[in-house]
Design an enzyme around this catalytic site. Sequence first.
Site, PDB file in Angstrom:
ATOM      1  NE  ARG A 128      -4.330  -1.172  -0.033  1.00 29.36           N
ATOM      2  CZ  ARG A 128      -4.562  -2.101  -0.965  1.00 29.36           C
ATOM      3  NH1 ARG A 128      -3.653  -2.378  -1.870  1.00 29.36           N
ATOM      4  NH2 ARG A 128      -5.720  -2.743  -1.000  1.00 29.36           N
ATOM      5  CG  HIS A 154      -3.668  -0.865  -7.091  1.00 27.16           C
ATOM      6  ND1 HIS A 154      -4.053  -0.172  -5.982  1.00 27.16           N
ATOM      7  CD2 HIS A 154      -3.758  -2.172  -6.742  1.00 27.16           C
ATOM      8  CE1 HIS A 154      -4.377  -1.005  -5.009  1.00 27.16           C
ATOM      9  NE2 HIS A 154      -4.203  -2.243  -5.455  1.00 27.16           N
TER      10      HIS A 154
HETATM   11  P1  NAP Z   1      -2.459 -10.483   5.503  1.00 25.98           P
HETATM   12  O1  NAP Z   1      -2.640 -11.942   5.305  1.00 25.98           O
HETATM   13  O2  NAP Z   1      -3.372  -9.753   6.411  1.00 25.98           O
HETATM   14  O3  NAP Z   1      -0.952 -10.247   5.990  1.00 25.98           O
HETATM   15  C1  NAP Z   1      -0.512  -9.027   6.466  1.00 25.98           C
HETATM   16  C2  NAP Z   1       0.867  -9.237   7.066  1.00 25.98           C
HETATM   17  O4  NAP Z   1       1.332  -7.982   7.546  1.00 25.98           O
HETATM   18  C3  NAP Z   1       0.850 -10.180   8.274  1.00 25.98           C
HETATM   19  O5  NAP Z   1       2.003 -10.990   8.274  1.00 25.98           O
HETATM   20  C4  NAP Z   1       0.876  -9.227   9.460  1.00 25.98           C
HETATM   21  O6  NAP Z   1       1.477  -9.751  10.627  1.00 25.98           O
HETATM   22  C5  NAP Z   1       1.747  -8.136   8.903  1.00 25.98           C
HETATM   23  N1  NAP Z   1       1.524  -6.893   9.647  1.00 25.98           N
HETATM   24  C6  NAP Z   1       0.392  -6.151   9.745  1.00 25.98           C
HETATM   25  N2  NAP Z   1       0.591  -5.105  10.550  1.00 25.98           N
HETATM   26  C7  NAP Z   1       1.878  -5.182  10.975  1.00 25.98           C
HETATM   27  C8  NAP Z   1       2.682  -4.402  11.840  1.00 25.98           C
HETATM   28  N3  NAP Z   1       2.194  -3.310  12.426  1.00 25.98           N
HETATM   29  N4  NAP Z   1       3.943  -4.786  12.055  1.00 25.98           N
HETATM   30  C9  NAP Z   1       4.453  -5.905  11.465  1.00 25.98           C
HETATM   31  N5  NAP Z   1       3.745  -6.699  10.629  1.00 25.98           N
HETATM   32  C10 NAP Z   1       2.479  -6.336  10.398  1.00 25.98           C
HETATM   33  O7  NAP Z   1      -2.499  -9.725   4.111  1.00 25.98           O
HETATM   34  P2  NAP Z   1      -2.214 -10.297   2.640  1.00 25.98           P
HETATM   35  O8  NAP Z   1      -3.406 -10.975   2.097  1.00 25.98           O
HETATM   36  O9  NAP Z   1      -0.913 -11.035   2.658  1.00 25.98           O
HETATM   37  O10 NAP Z   1      -2.058  -8.913   1.837  1.00 25.98           O
HETATM   38  C11 NAP Z   1      -1.085  -7.958   2.214  1.00 25.98           C
HETATM   39  C12 NAP Z   1      -1.424  -6.619   1.593  1.00 25.98           C
HETATM   40  O11 NAP Z   1      -1.173  -6.656   0.193  1.00 25.98           O
HETATM   41  C13 NAP Z   1      -2.903  -6.223   1.679  1.00 25.98           C
HETATM   42  O12 NAP Z   1      -3.213  -5.647   2.932  1.00 25.98           O
HETATM   43  C14 NAP Z   1      -3.041  -5.235   0.571  1.00 25.98           C
HETATM   44  O13 NAP Z   1      -2.778  -3.941   1.079  1.00 25.98           O
HETATM   45  C15 NAP Z   1      -1.925  -5.624  -0.408  1.00 25.98           C
HETATM   46  N6  NAP Z   1      -2.452  -6.097  -1.715  1.00 25.98           N
HETATM   47  C16 NAP Z   1      -2.099  -5.410  -2.826  1.00 25.98           C
HETATM   48  C17 NAP Z   1      -2.548  -5.837  -4.069  1.00 25.98           C
HETATM   49  C18 NAP Z   1      -2.123  -5.125  -5.330  1.00 25.98           C
HETATM   50  O14 NAP Z   1      -2.630  -5.417  -6.402  1.00 25.98           O
HETATM   51  N7  NAP Z   1      -1.181  -4.204  -5.257  1.00 25.98           N
HETATM   52  C19 NAP Z   1      -3.368  -6.969  -4.172  1.00 25.98           C
HETATM   53  C20 NAP Z   1      -3.708  -7.642  -3.005  1.00 25.98           C
HETATM   54  C21 NAP Z   1      -3.240  -7.204  -1.776  1.00 25.98           C
HETATM   55  P3  NAP Z   1       0.790 -10.982  11.405  1.00 25.98           P
HETATM   56  O15 NAP Z   1       0.967 -12.171  10.486  1.00 25.98           O
HETATM   57  O16 NAP Z   1       1.580 -11.096  12.628  1.00 25.98           O
HETATM   58  O17 NAP Z   1      -0.661 -10.611  11.583  1.00 25.98           O
END
Ligand code: NAP
Length: 310
Positions: free
Chosen positions: A225, A273
């Site tokens: 993000r 994006h």
């Molecule tokens: P997810 O499963 O919720 O994983 C988020 C990760 O970030 C988890 O490992 C979490 O830690 C960690 N995290 C969150 N807050 C944190 C903090 N304050 N300090 C340290 N680590 C932290 O999300 P996901 O499905 O993998 O997706 C990740 C992100 O990718 C999404 O939120 C979205 O913004 C982005 N995304 C972008 C696209 C694009 O097309 N560009 C597409 C899809 C997603 P824990 O494991 O300990 O909870």
Amino acid sequence: MINILFAATDSRWPEYAAPLRKALDALGLHYVLSRELAPEDVDYIVYAPNSDVQDFRPYTRLKAVLNLWAGVEKVTQNPTLTVPLARMVDDEGLTQGMVEYVTGHVLRHHLGMDAHIVNPGHDWPKLTPPLASERPVTILGLGTLGVACAKALRTLGFPVTGWSRSPKQVDGVRCLHGMDQLDKALETAQILVLLLPDTPATTDLLNAERLARLPKGAMIVNPGRGPLIDDAALVAALDGGQIAHATLDVFRIEPLPQDHPFWAHPKVTVTPHIASETRAPSAARVIAENIRRGEVGEPFLHLVDRTSGY
Ligand code: NAP
């Protein structure tokens, strides 16, 4: 009868209607799925945060909002939403798309592909890259997408460090967690991949001080993000040579404004994006399964924790 409102932009409806019906039928559910339903009749909303539905108060019998996107920062703080909110996880198309984007851009930087492809001087530069095993990569965020990317990069031979909020174990990946270990995760990152959500705790995480912790000449790939990075600090780090290149897919304002310095910067690659999209056939199965769960009283999958914001 289960009444399901599809509340994403109009252009999504033709793409999703048939896959959703197929997935709901496969689970034997009896439903009405429509773009238009009286709010007081709606049981579930299949949702995209850019939809017209922003006030959930008229949806008096709503059981859950099922988000089509992985990112939920545009809806978590909505005070009118009081029912469970699930986000898109385990859509194998979305995950695979992100793995391909991340490995593609990591390999571009690792191999120095630009130097070979854009070679206007017709010279013969001997720029043999190191092997993957000599190029440590760090991924901030070890969620569904971070872990899938970590495994793919590991398979290619990169030493991978992952960082998350809570402790994790991923085979072959050095897993660090918490703010105390962030510097350690950054210090080895010749290539840094950001796959964190946008929350109050992650805003400007990559500021001037942390950019300075990276090895000189590090490269950044951000499909997470936009607010994760302090834009001005990044431009300064690129100009000063601390960061060699940044590939950015996400921005504080999207589309990226025409006058933003990223557009013209020679060390920035902008992608609009497109790192990964929710894919209708696989996402429809995730949505249908959550509706089935809601109907039989099983816990919903992939619920968002409104306190942490993801
Ligand atoms: P997810 O499963 O919720 O994983 C988020 C990760 O970030 C988890 O490992 C979490 O830690 C960690 N995290 C969150 N807050 C944190 C903090 N304050 N300090 C340290 N680590 C932290 O999300 P996901 O499905 O993998 O997706 C990740 C992100 O990718 C999404 O939120 C979205 O913004 C982005 N995304 C972008 C696209 C694009 O097309 N560009 C597409 C899809 C997603 P824990 O494991 O300990 O909870």
